[in-house]
Design an enzyme around this catalytic site. Sequence first.
Site, PDB file in Angstrom:
ATOM      1  N   HIS A  27       0.835  -1.201   0.000  1.00  0.00           N
ATOM      2  CA  HIS A  27       0.000   0.000   0.000  1.00  0.00           C
ATOM      3  C   HIS A  27       0.871   1.252   0.000  1.00  0.00           C
ATOM      4  O   HIS A  27       0.553   2.236  -0.670  1.00  0.00           O
ATOM      5  CB  HIS A  27      -0.916   0.001   1.225  1.00  0.00           C
ATOM      6  CG  HIS A  27      -1.943  -1.071   1.197  1.00  0.00           C
ATOM      7  ND1 HIS A  27      -3.292  -0.823   1.279  1.00  0.00           N
ATOM      8  CD2 HIS A  27      -1.836  -2.426   1.081  1.00  0.00           C
ATOM      9  CE1 HIS A  27      -3.966  -1.958   1.218  1.00  0.00           C
ATOM     10  NE2 HIS A  27      -3.088  -2.942   1.112  1.00  0.00           N
ATOM     11  N   GLN A 343      12.809  -4.132  -7.339  1.00  0.00           N
ATOM     12  CA  GLN A 343      12.043  -4.996  -8.241  1.00  0.00           C
ATOM     13  C   GLN A 343      11.763  -4.355  -9.591  1.00  0.00           C
ATOM     14  O   GLN A 343      11.862  -5.018 -10.627  1.00  0.00           O
ATOM     15  CB  GLN A 343      10.725  -5.418  -7.578  1.00  0.00           C
ATOM     16  CG  GLN A 343       9.854  -6.289  -8.479  1.00  0.00           C
ATOM     17  CD  GLN A 343       8.809  -7.049  -7.731  1.00  0.00           C
ATOM     18  OE1 GLN A 343       9.135  -7.971  -6.983  1.00  0.00           O
ATOM     19  NE2 GLN A 343       7.548  -6.692  -7.922  1.00  0.00           N
ATOM     20  N   TRP A 361      -1.007  -7.333  -6.669  1.00  0.00           N
ATOM     21  CA  TRP A 361      -1.344  -6.450  -7.789  1.00  0.00           C
ATOM     22  C   TRP A 361      -0.192  -5.546  -8.189  1.00  0.00           C
ATOM     23  O   TRP A 361       0.023  -5.290  -9.387  1.00  0.00           O
ATOM     24  CB  TRP A 361      -2.581  -5.617  -7.471  1.00  0.00           C
ATOM     25  CG  TRP A 361      -3.031  -4.799  -8.645  1.00  0.00           C
ATOM     26  CD1 TRP A 361      -3.051  -3.443  -8.752  1.00  0.00           C
ATOM     27  CD2 TRP A 361      -3.508  -5.295  -9.908  1.00  0.00           C
ATOM     28  NE1 TRP A 361      -3.503  -3.055  -9.979  1.00  0.00           N
ATOM     29  CE2 TRP A 361      -3.797  -4.171 -10.721  1.00  0.00           C
ATOM     30  CE3 TRP A 361      -3.715  -6.583 -10.422  1.00  0.00           C
ATOM     31  CZ2 TRP A 361      -4.286  -4.301 -12.021  1.00  0.00           C
ATOM     32  CZ3 TRP A 361      -4.190  -6.708 -11.723  1.00  0.00           C
ATOM     33  CH2 TRP A 361      -4.473  -5.584 -12.506  1.00  0.00           C
ATOM     34  N   ASN A 362       0.591  -5.044  -7.237  1.00  0.00           N
ATOM     35  CA  ASN A 362       1.751  -4.224  -7.608  1.00  0.00           C
ATOM     36  C   ASN A 362       2.710  -5.014  -8.487  1.00  0.00           C
ATOM     37  O   ASN A 362       3.232  -4.498  -9.483  1.00  0.00           O
ATOM     38  CB  ASN A 362       2.487  -3.732  -6.363  1.00  0.00           C
ATOM     39  CG  ASN A 362       1.728  -2.657  -5.627  1.00  0.00           C
ATOM     40  OD1 ASN A 362       0.978  -1.894  -6.217  1.00  0.00           O
ATOM     41  ND2 ASN A 362       1.915  -2.595  -4.322  1.00  0.00           N
ATOM     42  N   SER A 363       2.956  -6.268  -8.138  1.00  0.00           N
ATOM     43  CA  SER A 363       3.856  -7.102  -8.937  1.00  0.00           C
ATOM     44  C   SER A 363       3.259  -7.396 -10.308  1.00  0.00           C
ATOM     45  O   SER A 363       3.980  -7.444 -11.314  1.00  0.00           O
ATOM     46  CB  SER A 363       4.157  -8.410  -8.199  1.00  0.00           C
ATOM     47  OG  SER A 363       4.959  -8.174  -7.055  1.00  0.00           O
TER      48      SER A 363
END
Length: 461
Positions: A27, A343, A361-363
């Site tokens: 987040h 990343q 979801w970020n990945s």
Amino acid sequence: MGCQVEAAMPPPAQPHILLVSCPLQGHVNPLLRLGRRLAAKGLLVTFTTFRHAGLRGIHPDGACARGVRFHCLLRERDDADQMTPEDMLRYVLEAGPAALADLVRRQADAGRPVSCVVNTTFVPWALDVARDMGVPCIATLWTQSCAVLSLYHHFYNNSSSNDNTITFPEAPEDAPVALPGLPAMSMDELPLMVRPEFAGNLWSQMLRAQLVDVKEENAPSPLVLVNTFYELERVAIDALPVAVVPLGPLLDDDDGETGNDDDDEGVMTWLDAQPPRSVVYVAFGSLVDIGRDETAAVAEGLAGAGRPFLWVVRDAYLLHPPEPVVAASDDGHNGKIVAWCPQRRVLSHGAVGCFVTHCGWNSVVEALAAGVPVVGYPWWSDQFTNAKFLVEEYGVGVRLPAPVKPDALRACVDMVMDGPEAAALRARAATWKEEAATAIAHGGSSHRSLHDFVDILRTHV
């Protein structure tokens, strides 16, 4: 862009945006990235969350970094390293509202009245505090997909409850769930919070509060910003019963928010020495712990695959690693094991040919933006739905069966790297990379959405 000195008065027409994040890395990162974009537009931006040692990118109280000023919401507790994520969520729920109200008052007293509060999921009370204190604009950064938002919206707004068990009302538990704009999904493809066994837990309560209870009669609903782009989720967005503002992918070029760029354990140098599209990158996020047995199975699978790999392993397994991890660590030519890496930069490196991911979801967004095919291994929350979309809707990978078995991991990696469908997977991944870049470029769909949001903010000064 720099920050104003603490004592200075802001320009009269400058909105002040207060970003309030749930204290989880998944987040914090996108909300900080949004904050930097807003600061680059000339807005005054303040970021707050509960500070604890597990969070990267959180600067000292009063510090300014890349246009965003940091203020502690709650000081770190002595026992923070022993707190589970749910313990942390409960603590922030109990102590956060009063602390946030005090922060808003202090900003006003300093000549920087807050004109908009933007929260992330699981801290819905931030919008209640903002309303109570007369903040003129409220918004939420939804940190999951629009497909998952649609599932939750239908679930929490149309569900029936008996004995604390909440289900989609007109479908038996073993029947696929079909909603407008979404493919039919089985129970094991749905987010955990809509499954009967998870109904009523604290995470579910916070989601319900965010999507149902954060409203006031005759008051405007919060704006819903989403870390996605319209071209990726066009069908789901068009069918959503609520309006959203897709302004992603929220990316930073250097990932400076998650660590010191000069302290990457030699990751980028190691990648530079690998052949193009040869490296298997493995990372399961900051929250997921697959356990010692499955960590050992991943180690065996990677060691036996005969490919160079970069693996982000939890600190506990680096300090007291299972034997297969020790063996993999000793093979410095074949693989590199680290506790953290940048990343975004890793995925963008030409040596990376495959991403074994938990499907947070970020990945997902970062993989699509980098054009890297995936092996999906969902574990928690919305990751099961994300894995389905990666494989069946976006067409960029395969799903690894649970629990991890070394042979299955090797087979999945082989399929993505050089199997019969590998070229097609790479081609589709490359197309999504182009779509993502176009969305955030000048004049793209997400660029226009951000511009429109800034215009809205300027009307609430």
